[in-house]
Every structure is written in structure tokens, then in C-alpha cells.
Design an enzyme around this catalytic site. Structure first.
Site, mmCIF file in Angstrom:
data_model
loop_
_atom_site.group_PDB
_atom_site.id
_atom_site.type_symbol
_atom_site.label_atom_id
_atom_site.label_comp_id
_atom_site.label_asym_id
_atom_site.label_seq_id
_atom_site.Cartn_x
_atom_site.Cartn_y
_atom_site.Cartn_z
ATOM 1 N N LYS A 175 11.371 -5.297 -0.749
ATOM 2 C CA LYS A 175 10.834 -4.555 -1.887
ATOM 3 C C LYS A 175 11.706 -3.332 -2.179
ATOM 4 O O LYS A 175 11.961 -2.521 -1.300
ATOM 5 C CB LYS A 175 9.390 -4.137 -1.592
ATOM 6 C CG LYS A 175 8.454 -5.338 -1.383
ATOM 7 C CD LYS A 175 7.034 -4.933 -1.086
ATOM 8 C CE LYS A 175 6.892 -4.204 0.232
ATOM 9 N NZ LYS A 175 5.486 -4.030 0.641
ATOM 10 N N THR A 207 -0.006 3.894 -8.059
ATOM 11 C CA THR A 207 0.637 2.769 -7.364
ATOM 12 C C THR A 207 0.094 2.588 -5.950
ATOM 13 O O THR A 207 0.715 1.915 -5.133
ATOM 14 C CB THR A 207 2.158 2.993 -7.299
ATOM 15 O OG1 THR A 207 2.421 4.252 -6.659
ATOM 16 C CG2 THR A 207 2.781 2.991 -8.691
ATOM 17 N N GLY A 209 -1.576 1.045 -2.996
ATOM 18 C CA GLY A 209 -1.968 -0.315 -2.631
ATOM 19 C C GLY A 209 -1.063 -1.409 -3.152
ATOM 20 O O GLY A 209 -1.379 -2.594 -3.002
ATOM 21 N N THR A 210 0.072 -1.048 -3.737
ATOM 22 C CA THR A 210 0.948 -2.095 -4.284
ATOM 23 C C THR A 210 1.452 -3.043 -3.203
ATOM 24 O O THR A 210 1.503 -4.256 -3.404
ATOM 25 C CB THR A 210 2.153 -1.478 -5.017
ATOM 26 O OG1 THR A 210 2.755 -0.492 -4.177
ATOM 27 C CG2 THR A 210 1.737 -0.845 -6.320
ATOM 28 N N GLY A 211 1.820 -2.495 -2.035
ATOM 29 C CA GLY A 211 2.344 -3.341 -0.962
ATOM 30 C C GLY A 211 1.283 -4.286 -0.417
ATOM 31 O O GLY A 211 1.540 -5.486 -0.233
ATOM 32 N N CYS A 212 0.086 -3.762 -0.161
ATOM 33 C CA CYS A 212 -1.016 -4.601 0.317
ATOM 34 C C CYS A 212 -1.335 -5.687 -0.697
ATOM 35 O O CYS A 212 -1.548 -6.854 -0.357
ATOM 36 C CB CYS A 212 -2.267 -3.763 0.560
ATOM 37 S SG CYS A 212 -2.098 -2.438 1.761
#
Length: 263
Positions: A175, A207, A209-212
Site C-alpha cells: 500500500k 481515512t 480504518g482504510t487498511g482494515c
């Protein structure tokens, strides 16, 4: 398309944007079935994490095995694990189900900067979890911690991705959101090749929580039987729209709109 059962092993986010709460919303919005084994309770909102209460590893294992013995799973998704004991426990669970694909999100730091993984646990993630990963989803700082490489540009992102493949991951979604520039680029790297996902960076503070969300969306696609590249492409598009539709909640890093497709 089958519904797809996803067993999420991760921490709770009292603010609802990331962690278990964000994961459940994502899996549900994409038509999957979410079950959970909660690794920690956190005190957090959009301004940051102010407290963490770990769940004992044996209780986390009991949660996971209760789900697996009854409901079953078509994919695993791991998030916040906290320490070496938890990483070891989760690796043992995944090792007992080698045919169930695991999406490993090596969560280390919250959006607001709080540490969510003990420094000494990074080696355990590298040695025990990465070899279990059907898909590993690190951001640039996480990839640097896992590989020891410095990532400053797209070539650095690519080198780190291949280093993580060498550590045993079947595929790595690198990412690029932490890097500079108006265009955001993520790289899906496998032993068969590379696929890039590019889009205009959305100018927003919402943004959290984008990774989860991305990892859970990938896990849902895999659970529903999509080929890896299709699962990642679908997840990537879902997250971009969830950012654009963010409801603007909170005073800090606000949550995404996980339910945008339902409306």
C-alpha cells in the site's frame, strides 16, 4: 456467488471505524458473513487511542475454535494482534487450517500514532505469520519494519514486496498511501507478476480504518471464491468509494462510509 464466511481475528475499535467493527461492516456490505475472535479492547475515537485492554491469547483461541468447529470459515483476516504470545497463538490456529486462505494485515500503528504491536513481536509476525499469508497487506512503514528496507518511492515499494514474498507470503499488496504525491499507487505482487492500482489521492482527513477495510474486503472476495487479482481489484474500488462517501464524523481521522453500496 457464495456468501463467504470470514473469521476476523483482530482488536475492537470503540469508535467503530477500524478494527473488528470496521471489518464486520465491510464483510457485511460486500455480502459475506463475518465471525470474530477479538484480541483486544481499545478506548479510541477519531482523535486516537487512549487505552488498550488485551484479551488473553487462550481466550482468543477459544473464540476462534468455537467458530471454526461450528460455523466454519472460507477465509481468515487478521488485524491487531498486540504481542508475541498472540501472534504465536494465531499462527498456530492458521496452521491447523492450511486450506483456508489468510489475509494478514500486519497492524503496527493506529492512524493517530498509537502503537498496536510490541516491537519484539515484529519478528514473530515475520517468522510465523507471513508464511501463512495468502495475501499480506502492509503499508510502507510496516513493510520497512518487516524487511529492514527503506521505502521512498515505487521501486522501494516493489523491492520490499519481493522481499516479503521471499519470507513466504503467497502474495503481497503493497500500500502506497504513506508516500508523497497526488496519485496513490498500490502494488499487488505475486510470483507470477505484478498488478498496479492507481487513483487520485482524495484530499480528506477521513481515512480511519482504510487498511482494515481493504484487508477485510480482500478476505471477503477470497471467501466468495474470487481469484486473488479480482478480489483485490474489487476491494480496492470499494475502499476508494468508501473514502469518497465518508460521513465526516469526529474531530480527527474520521471513519469511512462502509455502507455506501447499500444506499
Amino acid at each position: 456467488m457464495t456468501q463467504g464466511r470470514v473469521l476476523i481475528i483482530a482488536g475492537s475499535d470503540s469508535g467503530g471505524g477500524a478494527g473488528i467493527q470496521g471489518d464486520i461492516k465491510t464483510v457485511t456490505a460486500l455480502g459475506g458473513y463475518a465471525a470474530t475472535a477479538i484480541t483486544a479492547l481499545t478506548v479510541q475515537n477519531t482523535l486516537g487511542v487512549s487505552g488498550v485492554h488485551p484479551v488473553p491469547p487462550d481466550f482468543v483461541e477459544a473464540q476462534a475454535r468455537a467458530v471454526l468447529d461450528d460455523i466454519g470459515a472460507d477465509a481468515f483476516k487478521t488485524g491487531m494482534l498486540g504481542d508475541t504470545a498472540m501472534v504465536t497463538t494465531v499462527a498456530r490456529i492458521l496452521g491447523d487450517y492450511p486450506r483456508i486462505p489468510a489475509v494478514i494485515d500486519p497492524v503496527m500503528v493506529a492512524k493517530g500514532g498509537a502503537s498496536l504491536l510490541a516491537a519484539e513481536a515484529i519478528a514473530a509476525v515475520r517468522d510465523l505469520l507471513i508464511p501463512r499469508a495468502a495475501l499480506l497487506t502492509p503499508n510502507a512503514p510496516e513493510a520497512e519494519a518487516l524487511t529492514g528496507l527503506v521505502i521512498e518511492d515505487l521501486d522501494g515499494l516493489r523491492r520490499a514486496g519481493h522481499a516479503l514474498l521471499d519470507l513466504g507470503a503467497q502474495a503481497v499488496l503493497m500500500k502506497g498511501g504513506h508516500m508523497e504525491g497526488d496519485v496513490l499507487t498500490d502494488l499487488l505482487i505475486t510470483r507470477q507478476g505484478e498488478t498496479s492500482f492507481q487513483g487520485e489521492r482524495v484530499d480528506t482527513r477521513h481515512t480511519h480504518g482504510t487498511g482494515c477495510t481493504l484487508a477485510s474486503a480482500c478476505a471477503t472476495g477470497l471467501a466468495q471464491g474470487l481469484p486473488l487479482a479480482h478480489a483485490v481489484a474489487s476491494a480496492w474500488a470499494y475502499v476508494q468509494e468508501a473514502i469518497r462517501h465518508a460521513p465526516g464524523l469526529g474531530q480527527g481521522h474520521g471513519p469511512l462510509d462502509h455502507g455506501w453500496r447499500l444506499r
